[in-house]
Motif scaffolding. Sequence first.
Motif, short mmCIF file in Angstrom:
data_model
loop_
_atom_site.label_atom_id
_atom_site.label_comp_id
_atom_site.label_asym_id
_atom_site.label_seq_id
_atom_site.Cartn_x
_atom_site.Cartn_y
_atom_site.Cartn_z
N PHE A 13 -4.72 51.06 180.50
CA PHE A 13 -5.54 51.47 181.65
C PHE A 13 -4.67 52.15 182.71
O PHE A 13 -5.08 53.15 183.30
CB PHE A 13 -6.26 50.27 182.26
N ASP A 14 -3.48 51.61 182.95
CA ASP A 14 -2.57 52.24 183.91
C ASP A 14 -2.20 53.64 183.45
O ASP A 14 -2.12 54.57 184.25
CB ASP A 14 -1.30 51.40 184.07
N SER A 15 -1.99 53.79 182.15
CA SER A 15 -1.65 55.10 181.59
C SER A 15 -2.81 56.08 181.76
O SER A 15 -2.60 57.24 182.08
CB SER A 15 -1.31 54.91 180.11
N ILE A 16 -4.02 55.60 181.56
CA ILE A 16 -5.21 56.46 181.72
C ILE A 16 -5.31 56.94 183.16
O ILE A 16 -5.52 58.13 183.43
CB ILE A 16 -6.48 55.72 181.28
N ILE A 17 -5.15 56.02 184.11
CA ILE A 17 -5.24 56.41 185.52
C ILE A 17 -4.11 57.37 185.88
O ILE A 17 -4.31 58.32 186.64
CB ILE A 17 -5.25 55.17 186.43
N ARG A 29 -14.79 60.95 184.71
CA ARG A 29 -15.33 61.19 183.36
C ARG A 29 -14.21 61.22 182.33
O ARG A 29 -14.32 60.66 181.24
CB ARG A 29 -16.13 62.49 183.32
N ALA A 30 -13.11 61.87 182.67
CA ALA A 30 -11.97 61.95 181.75
C ALA A 30 -11.39 60.56 181.48
O ALA A 30 -11.03 60.25 180.35
CB ALA A 30 -10.90 62.88 182.32
N ARG A 31 -11.31 59.73 182.52
CA ARG A 31 -10.80 58.36 182.32
C ARG A 31 -11.72 57.58 181.39
O ARG A 31 -11.25 56.86 180.50
CB ARG A 31 -10.68 57.64 183.68
N LEU A 32 -13.02 57.72 181.57
CA LEU A 32 -13.97 57.03 180.68
C LEU A 32 -13.82 57.50 179.24
O LEU A 32 -13.78 56.69 178.31
CB LEU A 32 -15.41 57.24 181.15
N LEU A 33 -13.73 58.80 179.04
CA LEU A 33 -13.57 59.34 177.67
C LEU A 33 -12.30 58.82 177.02
O LEU A 33 -12.31 58.39 175.86
CB LEU A 33 -13.55 60.87 177.69
N GLN A 34 -11.20 58.86 177.76
CA GLN A 34 -9.94 58.41 177.20
C GLN A 34 -10.00 56.91 176.87
O GLN A 34 -9.51 56.49 175.82
CB GLN A 34 -8.79 58.70 178.16
N ALA A 35 -10.62 56.12 177.72
CA ALA A 35 -10.75 54.69 177.46
C ALA A 35 -11.64 54.43 176.25
O ALA A 35 -11.34 53.55 175.43
CB ALA A 35 -11.32 53.97 178.68
N MET A 36 -12.73 55.19 176.10
CA MET A 36 -13.59 55.01 174.94
C MET A 36 -12.82 55.31 173.65
O MET A 36 -13.05 54.67 172.63
CB MET A 36 -14.83 55.90 175.03
N CYS A 39 -9.69 52.38 173.48
CA CYS A 39 -10.11 50.97 173.40
C CYS A 39 -11.34 50.78 172.53
O CYS A 39 -11.89 49.69 172.49
CB CYS A 39 -10.40 50.44 174.80
N ALA A 40 -11.79 51.81 171.86
CA ALA A 40 -13.00 51.74 171.03
C ALA A 40 -14.20 51.28 171.83
O ALA A 40 -15.05 50.57 171.34
CB ALA A 40 -12.77 50.85 169.81
N GLY A 41 -14.26 51.68 173.08
CA GLY A 41 -15.39 51.35 173.94
C GLY A 41 -14.92 50.72 175.23
O GLY A 41 -13.82 50.18 175.31
N ILE A 42 -15.76 50.84 176.24
CA ILE A 42 -15.45 50.27 177.55
C ILE A 42 -16.73 49.81 178.21
O ILE A 42 -17.77 50.47 178.08
CB ILE A 42 -14.69 51.28 178.45
N THR A 43 -16.69 48.67 178.87
CA THR A 43 -17.88 48.16 179.54
C THR A 43 -17.93 48.67 180.98
O THR A 43 -16.94 49.17 181.52
CB THR A 43 -17.89 46.61 179.58
N GLY A 100 -10.99 66.50 170.71
CA GLY A 100 -10.09 66.63 171.86
C GLY A 100 -10.84 66.46 173.17
O GLY A 100 -12.06 66.46 173.22
N MET A 101 -10.11 66.34 174.26
CA MET A 101 -10.72 66.09 175.57
C MET A 101 -11.72 67.18 175.93
O MET A 101 -12.73 66.90 176.54
CB MET A 101 -9.64 66.05 176.65
N GLY A 102 -11.42 68.43 175.63
CA GLY A 102 -12.31 69.49 176.05
C GLY A 102 -13.43 69.78 175.06
O GLY A 102 -14.37 70.48 175.39
#
Length: 122
Positions: A13-17, A29-36, A39-43, A100-102
């Motif tokens: 999570f620190d890396s994502i931020i 939005r980018a943080r949510l995508l990367q976490a999904m 982490c195979a999903g995020i609440t 990819g992200m884009g």
Amino acid sequence: MQKHTKPQNFQSFDSIIANWPDNTAEHQRARLLQAMRLCAGITTLEATRYLDVIDPRARVVELRKEGYRIITSWVCQPSECGRLHNVGLYTLAANATDIGMGAKTKPMRESGSSQLVLALWH
């Protein structure tokens, strides 16, 4: 309702931020995508607590409008008070996890998905 195992490595999570430090809707939005993806999903609680996304539901709606296929399921997680709550667990559809992200997938209405799509008025 399924049980969600929260991520063991909070450093991710620190890396994502660190990768998406601004508090703009785009970075959220980018943080949510990367976490999904990581982490195979995020609440909703995890996104708020650990990714500094105050209203993850709004960011998920925006990602869906951009064409990402995000599945919402329900899990039980404790709040800061220790009380259990049913919260949304957001995961990318199987064919969207390796993009990819884009890159984007087909919008849900074209994908044949049985998930309910609500019309939003501006």
